[in-house]
Design an enzyme around this catalytic site. Structure first.
Site, PDB file in Angstrom:
ATOM      1  N   TYR A 120      18.716  10.580  -0.740  1.00 23.54           N
ATOM      2  CA  TYR A 120      17.541  11.050  -1.211  1.00 23.54           C
ATOM      3  C   TYR A 120      17.667  12.378  -0.641  1.00 23.54           C
ATOM      4  N   THR A 129       8.957  21.099   4.654  1.00 18.75           N
ATOM      5  CA  THR A 129       7.397  20.597   4.520  1.00 18.75           C
ATOM      6  C   THR A 129       6.938  20.927   3.286  1.00 18.75           C
ATOM      7  N   TYR A 259       5.949  10.923  -4.860  1.00 26.58           N
ATOM      8  CA  TYR A 259       6.359  11.127  -3.229  1.00 26.58           C
ATOM      9  C   TYR A 259       6.227   9.297  -2.786  1.00 26.58           C
ATOM     10  N   GLU A 405      10.409  12.452   7.396  1.00 24.68           N
ATOM     11  CA  GLU A 405       9.419  12.193   6.540  1.00 24.68           C
ATOM     12  C   GLU A 405       8.006  12.664   6.915  1.00 24.68           C
ATOM     13  N   ARG A 504      -6.817  16.785  16.214  1.00 25.87           N
ATOM     14  CA  ARG A 504      -7.421  15.915  17.389  1.00 25.87           C
ATOM     15  C   ARG A 504      -8.063  14.676  16.738  1.00 25.87           C
ATOM     16  N   ALA A 505      -9.188  15.252  15.781  1.00 29.98           N
ATOM     17  CA  ALA A 505      -9.682  14.129  14.919  1.00 29.98           C
ATOM     18  C   ALA A 505      -8.681  12.998  14.360  1.00 29.98           C
TER      19      ALA A 505
HETATM   20  C1  LIG Z   1      21.159  -0.458   5.943  1.00 29.90           C
HETATM   21  C2  LIG Z   1      20.243  -1.649   5.574  1.00 29.90           C
HETATM   22  C3  LIG Z   1      18.666  -1.131   5.943  1.00 29.90           C
HETATM   23  C4  LIG Z   1      17.832  -1.786   5.575  1.00 29.90           C
HETATM   24  C5  LIG Z   1      16.543  -1.447   5.835  1.00 29.90           C
HETATM   25  C6  LIG Z   1      15.482  -2.229   5.176  1.00 29.90           C
HETATM   26  C7  LIG Z   1      14.331  -1.929   5.334  1.00 29.90           C
HETATM   27  C8  LIG Z   1      13.773  -0.820   6.214  1.00 29.90           C
HETATM   28  C9  LIG Z   1      12.853   0.159   5.268  1.00 29.90           C
HETATM   29  C10 LIG Z   1      12.461   1.196   5.687  1.00 29.90           C
HETATM   30  C11 LIG Z   1      12.801   2.045   6.703  1.00 29.90           C
HETATM   31  C12 LIG Z   1      12.638   1.591   8.146  1.00 29.90           C
HETATM   32  C13 LIG Z   1      12.835   2.566   9.264  1.00 29.90           C
HETATM   33  C14 LIG Z   1      13.303   4.022   9.109  1.00 29.90           C
HETATM   34  C15 LIG Z   1      14.432   3.942   9.854  1.00 29.90           C
HETATM   35  C16 LIG Z   1      15.392   4.965   9.736  1.00 29.90           C
HETATM   36  C17 LIG Z   1      15.046   5.987   8.883  1.00 29.90           C
HETATM   37  C18 LIG Z   1      16.237   6.756   8.654  1.00 29.90           C
HETATM   38  C19 LIG Z   1      16.324   8.077   7.938  1.00 29.90           C
HETATM   39  C20 LIG Z   1      15.168   8.887   7.691  1.00 29.90           C
HETATM   40  C21 LIG Z   1      15.282   9.490   6.212  1.00 29.90           C
HETATM   41  C22 LIG Z   1      14.487  10.873   6.293  1.00 29.90           C
HETATM   42  C23 LIG Z   1      14.091  11.261   4.895  1.00 29.90           C
HETATM   43  C24 LIG Z   1      13.324  12.469   4.836  1.00 29.90           C
HETATM   44  O1  LIG Z   1      12.799  12.994   5.850  1.00 29.90           O
HETATM   45  S1  LIG Z   1      12.863  12.735   3.202  1.00 29.90           S
HETATM   46  C25 LIG Z   1      12.095  14.187   3.323  1.00 29.90           C
HETATM   47  C26 LIG Z   1      10.811  13.978   3.601  1.00 29.90           C
HETATM   48  N1  LIG Z   1       9.817  14.938   3.473  1.00 29.90           N
HETATM   49  C27 LIG Z   1       8.725  14.990   3.724  1.00 29.90           C
HETATM   50  O2  LIG Z   1       8.191  14.161   4.342  1.00 29.90           O
HETATM   51  C28 LIG Z   1       7.770  16.217   3.427  1.00 29.90           C
HETATM   52  C29 LIG Z   1       6.492  16.525   4.011  1.00 29.90           C
HETATM   53  N2  LIG Z   1       5.654  17.333   3.046  1.00 29.90           N
HETATM   54  C30 LIG Z   1       4.944  16.797   2.159  1.00 29.90           C
HETATM   55  O3  LIG Z   1       4.849  15.294   1.972  1.00 29.90           O
HETATM   56  C31 LIG Z   1       4.195  17.551   1.290  1.00 29.90           C
HETATM   57  O4  LIG Z   1       4.487  18.548   0.969  1.00 29.90           O
HETATM   58  C32 LIG Z   1       2.822  17.534   1.799  1.00 29.90           C
HETATM   59  C33 LIG Z   1       2.690  18.199   3.044  1.00 29.90           C
HETATM   60  C34 LIG Z   1       1.990  16.324   1.581  1.00 29.90           C
HETATM   61  C35 LIG Z   1       1.882  18.599   0.802  1.00 29.90           C
HETATM   62  O5  LIG Z   1       2.392  18.374  -0.655  1.00 29.90           O
HETATM   63  P1  LIG Z   1       1.923  19.271  -1.688  1.00 29.90           P
HETATM   64  O6  LIG Z   1       2.437  18.816  -2.941  1.00 29.90           O
HETATM   65  O7  LIG Z   1       2.298  20.691  -1.494  1.00 29.90           O
HETATM   66  O8  LIG Z   1       0.539  19.038  -1.740  1.00 29.90           O
HETATM   67  P2  LIG Z   1      -0.880  19.891  -2.254  1.00 29.90           P
HETATM   68  O9  LIG Z   1      -0.459  20.401  -3.504  1.00 29.90           O
HETATM   69  O10 LIG Z   1      -1.392  20.699  -1.039  1.00 29.90           O
HETATM   70  O11 LIG Z   1      -1.492  18.567  -2.577  1.00 29.90           O
HETATM   71  C36 LIG Z   1      -2.115  17.951  -1.540  1.00 29.90           C
HETATM   72  C37 LIG Z   1      -3.009  16.764  -2.182  1.00 29.90           C
HETATM   73  O12 LIG Z   1      -2.009  15.777  -2.285  1.00 29.90           O
HETATM   74  C38 LIG Z   1      -2.273  14.656  -1.251  1.00 29.90           C
HETATM   75  N3  LIG Z   1      -0.895  14.022  -1.290  1.00 29.90           N
HETATM   76  C39 LIG Z   1      -0.047  14.523  -0.564  1.00 29.90           C
HETATM   77  N4  LIG Z   1       0.985  13.577  -0.409  1.00 29.90           N
HETATM   78  C40 LIG Z   1       0.541  12.468  -1.121  1.00 29.90           C
HETATM   79  C41 LIG Z   1       1.111  11.179  -1.078  1.00 29.90           C
HETATM   80  N5  LIG Z   1       2.240  10.782  -0.647  1.00 29.90           N
HETATM   81  N6  LIG Z   1       0.147  10.141  -1.880  1.00 29.90           N
HETATM   82  C42 LIG Z   1      -1.112  10.634  -2.138  1.00 29.90           C
HETATM   83  N7  LIG Z   1      -1.582  11.802  -2.102  1.00 29.90           N
HETATM   84  C43 LIG Z   1      -0.802  12.596  -1.446  1.00 29.90           C
HETATM   85  C44 LIG Z   1      -2.882  15.401  -0.299  1.00 29.90           C
HETATM   86  O13 LIG Z   1      -3.384  14.339   0.508  1.00 29.90           O
HETATM   87  C45 LIG Z   1      -3.796  16.211  -0.883  1.00 29.90           C
HETATM   88  O14 LIG Z   1      -4.979  15.697  -1.523  1.00 29.90           O
HETATM   89  P3  LIG Z   1      -6.281  16.261  -1.570  1.00 29.90           P
HETATM   90  O15 LIG Z   1      -6.088  17.689  -2.188  1.00 29.90           O
HETATM   91  O16 LIG Z   1      -7.305  15.430  -2.161  1.00 29.90           O
HETATM   92  O17 LIG Z   1      -6.650  16.537  -0.154  1.00 29.90           O
HETATM   93  C1  FAD Z   2      17.290  12.946  11.462  1.00 29.24           C
HETATM   94  C2  FAD Z   2      16.740  13.514  10.230  1.00 29.24           C
HETATM   95  C3  FAD Z   2      16.934  12.797   8.935  1.00 29.24           C
HETATM   96  C4  FAD Z   2      16.321  13.497   7.766  1.00 29.24           C
HETATM   97  N1  FAD Z   2      16.744  13.039   6.695  1.00 29.24           N
HETATM   98  C5  FAD Z   2      16.322  13.407   5.467  1.00 29.24           C
HETATM   99  C6  FAD Z   2      16.799  12.898   4.211  1.00 29.24           C
HETATM  100  O1  FAD Z   2      17.422  11.879   4.264  1.00 29.24           O
HETATM  101  N2  FAD Z   2      16.316  13.497   3.226  1.00 29.24           N
HETATM  102  C7  FAD Z   2      15.654  14.663   3.027  1.00 29.24           C
HETATM  103  O2  FAD Z   2      15.355  15.269   2.290  1.00 29.24           O
HETATM  104  N3  FAD Z   2      15.299  15.504   4.275  1.00 29.24           N
HETATM  105  C8  FAD Z   2      15.618  14.553   5.521  1.00 29.24           C
HETATM  106  N4  FAD Z   2      15.374  15.074   6.704  1.00 29.24           N
HETATM  107  C9  FAD Z   2      14.426  16.428   6.754  1.00 29.24           C
HETATM  108  C10 FAD Z   2      12.904  16.461   7.058  1.00 29.24           C
HETATM  109  O3  FAD Z   2      12.403  15.626   6.204  1.00 29.24           O
HETATM  110  C11 FAD Z   2      12.239  17.607   7.378  1.00 29.24           C
HETATM  111  O4  FAD Z   2      13.311  18.314   8.450  1.00 29.24           O
HETATM  112  C12 FAD Z   2      11.005  17.692   7.694  1.00 29.24           C
HETATM  113  O5  FAD Z   2      10.226  17.092   6.648  1.00 29.24           O
HETATM  114  C13 FAD Z   2      10.293  18.869   8.174  1.00 29.24           C
HETATM  115  O6  FAD Z   2      10.400  19.852   7.410  1.00 29.24           O
HETATM  116  P1  FAD Z   2      11.019  21.303   7.986  1.00 29.24           P
HETATM  117  O7  FAD Z   2      12.401  21.100   8.548  1.00 29.24           O
HETATM  118  O8  FAD Z   2      10.876  22.277   6.695  1.00 29.24           O
HETATM  119  O9  FAD Z   2      10.058  21.585   9.260  1.00 29.24           O
HETATM  120  P2  FAD Z   2       9.171  22.767   9.110  1.00 29.24           P
HETATM  121  O10 FAD Z   2       8.302  22.632   8.076  1.00 29.24           O
HETATM  122  O11 FAD Z   2      10.136  24.187   9.167  1.00 29.24           O
HETATM  123  O12 FAD Z   2       8.627  22.901  10.549  1.00 29.24           O
HETATM  124  C14 FAD Z   2       8.916  23.970  11.697  1.00 29.24           C
HETATM  125  C15 FAD Z   2       7.394  23.990  12.374  1.00 29.24           C
HETATM  126  O13 FAD Z   2       6.334  24.469  11.553  1.00 29.24           O
HETATM  127  C16 FAD Z   2       5.101  23.727  11.483  1.00 29.24           C
HETATM  128  N5  FAD Z   2       4.447  23.626  10.085  1.00 29.24           N
HETATM  129  C17 FAD Z   2       5.107  23.989   9.048  1.00 29.24           C
HETATM  130  N6  FAD Z   2       4.317  23.700   7.729  1.00 29.24           N
HETATM  131  C18 FAD Z   2       2.905  23.770   8.557  1.00 29.24           C
HETATM  132  C19 FAD Z   2       1.640  23.791   7.983  1.00 29.24           C
HETATM  133  N7  FAD Z   2       1.427  23.773   6.473  1.00 29.24           N
HETATM  134  N8  FAD Z   2       0.656  23.703   8.892  1.00 29.24           N
HETATM  135  C20 FAD Z   2       0.829  23.761  10.219  1.00 29.24           C
HETATM  136  N9  FAD Z   2       2.137  23.684  10.616  1.00 29.24           N
HETATM  137  C21 FAD Z   2       3.037  23.780   9.826  1.00 29.24           C
HETATM  138  C22 FAD Z   2       5.727  22.487  11.863  1.00 29.24           C
HETATM  139  O14 FAD Z   2       4.517  21.654  12.318  1.00 29.24           O
HETATM  140  C23 FAD Z   2       6.723  22.572  12.935  1.00 29.24           C
HETATM  141  O15 FAD Z   2       6.104  22.874  14.223  1.00 29.24           O
HETATM  142  C24 FAD Z   2      15.633  14.576   7.787  1.00 29.24           C
HETATM  143  C25 FAD Z   2      15.510  15.404   9.048  1.00 29.24           C
HETATM  144  C26 FAD Z   2      15.884  14.868  10.315  1.00 29.24           C
HETATM  145  C27 FAD Z   2      15.716  15.224  11.729  1.00 29.24           C
END
Ligand SMILES: CCCCC/C=C\C/C=C\C/C=C\C/C=C\C/C=C\CC/C=C/C(=O)SCCNC(=O)CCNC(=O)[C@H](O)C(C)(C)COP(=O)(O)OP(=O)(O)OC[C@H]1O[C@@H](n2cnc3c(N)ncnc32)[C@H](O)[C@@H]1OP(=O)(O)O
Ligand code: FAD
Length: 642
Positions: A120, A129, A259, A405, A504-505
């Site tokens: 992914y 983020t 998402y 995530e 905090r909330a």
């Molecule tokens: C090998 C065999 C294995 C088998 C396993 C089997 C089962 C296991 C299964 C699961 C796993 C278990 C364990 C895990 C173990 C290991 C994990 C391993 C690897 C990790 C891999 C990692 C992957 C990644 O990191 S992928 C990248 C992730 N990235 C992020 O999370 C980015 C974070 N940012 C955001 O999500 C968004 O930008 C944001 C901060 C939410 C803002 O989004 P944006 O579009 O800009 O929003 P706005 O325009 O501001 O609108 C906000 C509005 O939308 C609402 N909103 C946002 N998100 C959601 C949503 N998801 N659903 C519903 N609504 C949403 C938000 O609340 C707001 O609403 P409002 O305006 O009404 O307040």
């Molecule tokens: C082990 C690991 C596995 C990963 N696997 C995947 C994967 O499989 N696929 C994938 O796509 N990604 C993956 N990622 C990426 C991961 O999802 C991002 O690193 C994560 O979502 C944080 O985003 P960033 O790195 O841009 O942090 P940043 O957003 O740059 O964060 C830096 C600082 O800024 C602050 N900040 C940023 N935005 C705001 C805001 N709006 N308000 C207040 N504070 C803010 C944060 O709190 C933090 O303190 C992985 C990361 C790790 C570490």
């Protein structure tokens, strides 16, 4: 107890059966301790075991059962990841939730048979983020009915996706979709990255590994760039969003429905975190009942370090948290599966609630898990610092959850948006519209807590106290925010100025949910002995957690100083009560020695002999004189002697 932890007698039994089968299959065991392997060796070892599992998985588990898969994964492949971790955790879930039936028929069976390996790819070098500012584009070419994927500059390189660097040949890639010069925002596309025969990157693709990390080093987190790389229109995942041949865009029923793969992991990772916390505690608690150091009574022999109250205080509240996270995690997974089913049939009304809940839980659980594991490491003294304990590796993996995530602060702020909206309902007299998870915000509380004032009140007064502090902090932070806006601040500026209070909330609300989930579970238990043991743990949990957040309840006089003393005494009382059960409460998780990978945490407690054996097997001890000595240190010493 194992049945409580894993959800049922059957699940606990299946885990035991699976562990027993794995114990009989040496080809699935680590060929040497992982800490003695280089990163390349670990990746090779993991791929070796993965291919055996692909052949033999059906003989060991039911491969359609995620819980059995997860257990198999933890036993055989371990916590440090594997070359297909993202395939199971995100690629398949993303296809399952976001691809149309037709697309699923084309790709899912191939993915499930492991003909292809996927990941992914969303995060970029410049943005993780803020998804709205991702820079990778997918521009629709009407003439050829293709999307053209492009990386306009270095910050647009995909960066971090697990297994992207070397293992995967496909990915769900998130890119801004542009049709007729209009940007429709980030959307998921199925993209082939490498040739299926040669595994070479396809023309137009730049791809590689991002290098070693704090932990998870078996996973080849990668970078990825596109140079005007073309994919068919039909590779846009079209379950909810559609683009027709003429470029007509059909919008999804909910703006954030794409998402869902993130919400999937946020929901499932909670029990994964509980397992890592319990593993570290199992190691530390077993070792603490083997390790003897000092005397409590000078006339007596040296005691097991677990007898020290400070040691108990370091470990036991985290044992309670591990159980609480496991129970809250199980509830969340159920809720997620329910919402996913509803979403697939077009009902998106529960998405906001699920998003708020999983955002808060993901943040609080990963943070407290990290704290608990680090304390477990320190509780093992010097040997905790050795990789033989394996706790530092567990810590490194678990703590990644604070970032992936969704960075924790950011996710807490997501929950805060939901809480502020709920506070607005309360303030405008519309409490009846509050969802079940926030209904308490509309309930008038007593003027003071009745903890220690009502005999046999069970946990009710504790829950009410958590509700009171959570409600008060939510309304206070919301007032602060609304107040700033009334004074003319722009919404975003006002939000930023209140964000510490808002978070905090969010934490207090989430901690309340975790306490309630623990209470709900204990109330359901029929077996008296299990109920008693878990009730003790719950007593410790509510008192410890309340003490931790006491300032919120003291500042408005909801709790008095004397009640605080009572709560503190309860903590000490329950530390003592839990002591005889402490090792069993962790042994009940039934981690095998193979899974724990810890010399310190061995089930047989034979620590010292095995630590010596382990040290002797260090590659540095293959020879008495290292070449670093002959080449540098020896000549240096000789020169100095002249
Ligand atoms: C090998 C065999 C294995 C088998 C396993 C089997 C089962 C296991 C299964 C699961 C796993 C278990 C364990 C895990 C173990 C290991 C994990 C391993 C690897 C990790 C891999 C990692 C992957 C990644 O990191 S992928 C990248 C992730 N990235 C992020 O999370 C980015 C974070 N940012 C955001 O999500 C968004 O930008 C944001 C901060 C939410 C803002 O989004 P944006 O579009 O800009 O929003 P706005 O325009 O501001 O609108 C906000 C509005 O939308 C609402 N909103 C946002 N998100 C959601 C949503 N998801 N659903 C519903 N609504 C949403 C938000 O609340 C707001 O609403 P409002 O305006 O009404 O307040
Ligand atoms: C082990 C690991 C596995 C990963 N696997 C995947 C994967 O499989 N696929 C994938 O796509 N990604 C993956 N990622 C990426 C991961 O999802 C991002 O690193 C994560 O979502 C944080 O985003 P960033 O790195 O841009 O942090 P940043 O957003 O740059 O964060 C830096 C600082 O800024 C602050 N900040 C940023 N935005 C705001 C805001 N709006 N308000 C207040 N504070 C803010 C944060 O709190 C933090 O303190 C992985 C990361 C790790 C570490």
């Amino acid at each position: 107890m194992a049945a409580q932890i894993w959800g049922s007698e059957k699940r606990a039994r299946r885990r035991r059966e699976i562990s027993a089968k794995i114990a009989q299959m040496p080809e699935l065991h680590d060929s040497k301790p992982l800490p003695f392997m280089t990163r390349e060796e670990k990746i090779m070892e993991s791929a070796r075991k993965l291919t055996i599992l692909t052949e033999k998985m059906g003989q060991i588990i039911d491969p359609t059962d995620p819980a059995e898969l997860y257990h198999l994964n933890n036993e055989v492949l371990g916590l440090e990841g594997n070359p297909m971790a993202l395939h199971g955790v995100m690629f398949i879930p993303a296809l399952s939730a976001q691809a149309s039936d037709e697309q699923q028929a084309k790709w899912l069976p191939r993915a499930l048979r492991r003909e292809i390996i996927g990941t992914y790819a969303q995060t970029e070098l410049g943005h993780g983020t803020n998804l709205q500012n991702l820079e990778t584009t997918a521009t629709y070419d009407l003439a050829t009915q293709e999307f053209v994927l492009h990386t306009p500059q270095i910050t647009a390189l995909k960066w971090w996706p697990g297994n992207l660097g070397k293992s995967s040949n496909y990915a769900v890639v998130v890119a801004h979709m542009i049709i007729k010069a209009k940007n429709y925002g980030p959307h998921p596309f199925m993209v082939q990255l490498r040739d299926e025969k040669t595994h070479e990157p396809l023309p137009g693709i730049t791809i590689g590994d991002i290098g070693p990390k704090m932990a998870y080093n078996i996973v080849d987190n990668g970078f990825l760039g596109f140079n005007k790389y073309r994919i068919p229109r039909t590779n846009l995942l079209m379950r909810h969003t559609k683009v027709e041949a003429d470029g007509t865009y059909i919008k999804p029923p909910h703006a954030k429905i794409n998402y869902s793969a993130m919400v999937h992991v946020r929901a499932y990772m909670l029990t994964g975190q509980a397992i890592m916390l319990a593993s570290a505690l199992n190691i530390a608690t077993r070792y603490s009942s083997v390790r003897r150091q000092g005397q409590i009574d000078k006339s007596q022999p040296e005691v097991k370090v677990l007898e020290y109250q400070t040691q108990q205080h370091r470990l036991f509240p985290s044992i309670a948290r591990a159980y609480a996270f496991q129970f809250a995690g199980a509830e969340t997974v159920k809720l997620y599966e329910h919402v996913l089913k509803e979403m697939k049939s077009g009902n998106v009304s529960l998405m906001a609630d699920l998003h708020a809940l999983t955002s808060g839980l993901k943040s609080v659980v990963t943070y407290q898990t990290g704290e608990g594991i680090e304390q477990a490491r320190m509780a093992c003294g010097g040997h905790g610092y050795s990789m033989a304990s394996y706790i530092s590796e567990i810590y490194g993996v678990a703590i990644g959850g604070c970032t992936y995530e969704g960075e924790n602060m950011v996710m807490l702020l997501q929950l805060a948006r939901y809480l502020v909206k709920s506070a607005a309902l309360v303030k405008s007299g519309q409490s009846s519209k509050l969802g079940p998870l926030v209904a308490y915000l509309g309930v008038k509380s007593e003027p003071t807590s009745l903890i220690d004032r009502i005999p046999n009140s069970g946990f009710t007064e504790y829950v009410k106290t958590f509700q009171h502090v959570s409600k008060r902090q939510t309304l206070k932070a919301a007032d602060m925010f609304f107040g700033l806006m009334e004074k003319g601040e722009k919404r975003e500026i006002a939000w930023n100025k209140c964000s510490v209070e808002l978070n905090r909330a969010s934490r207090l609300h989430t901690r309340l949910f975790i306490v309630e989930a623990f209470v709900r579970r204990v109330n359901e238990i029929a077996d008296i002995r299990i109920k008693e043991a878990l009730t003790d743990l719950l007593h410790l949990h509510v008192n410890y957690e309340l003490l931790d957040i006491a300032s919120y309840a003291l500042e408005d006089g909801f709790l008095s100083a004397s009640q605080l003393d009572y709560i503190r005494d309860q903590v000490y009382l329950y530390l003592g009560k839990i002591r005889p059960n402490a090792v069993s409460l962790l042994d009940s998780w039934e981690f095998s020695d193979i899974e724990l990978r810890s010399v310190l945490g061995r089930r047989d407690g034979n620590v010292y002999e095995n630590l010596f054996k382990w040290a002797k097997s260090s590659p540095l001890n293959k020879t008495d004189v290292l070449s670093s000595v002959t080449q540098y240190l020896k000549p240096m010493m000789e020169k100095a002697r002249l």
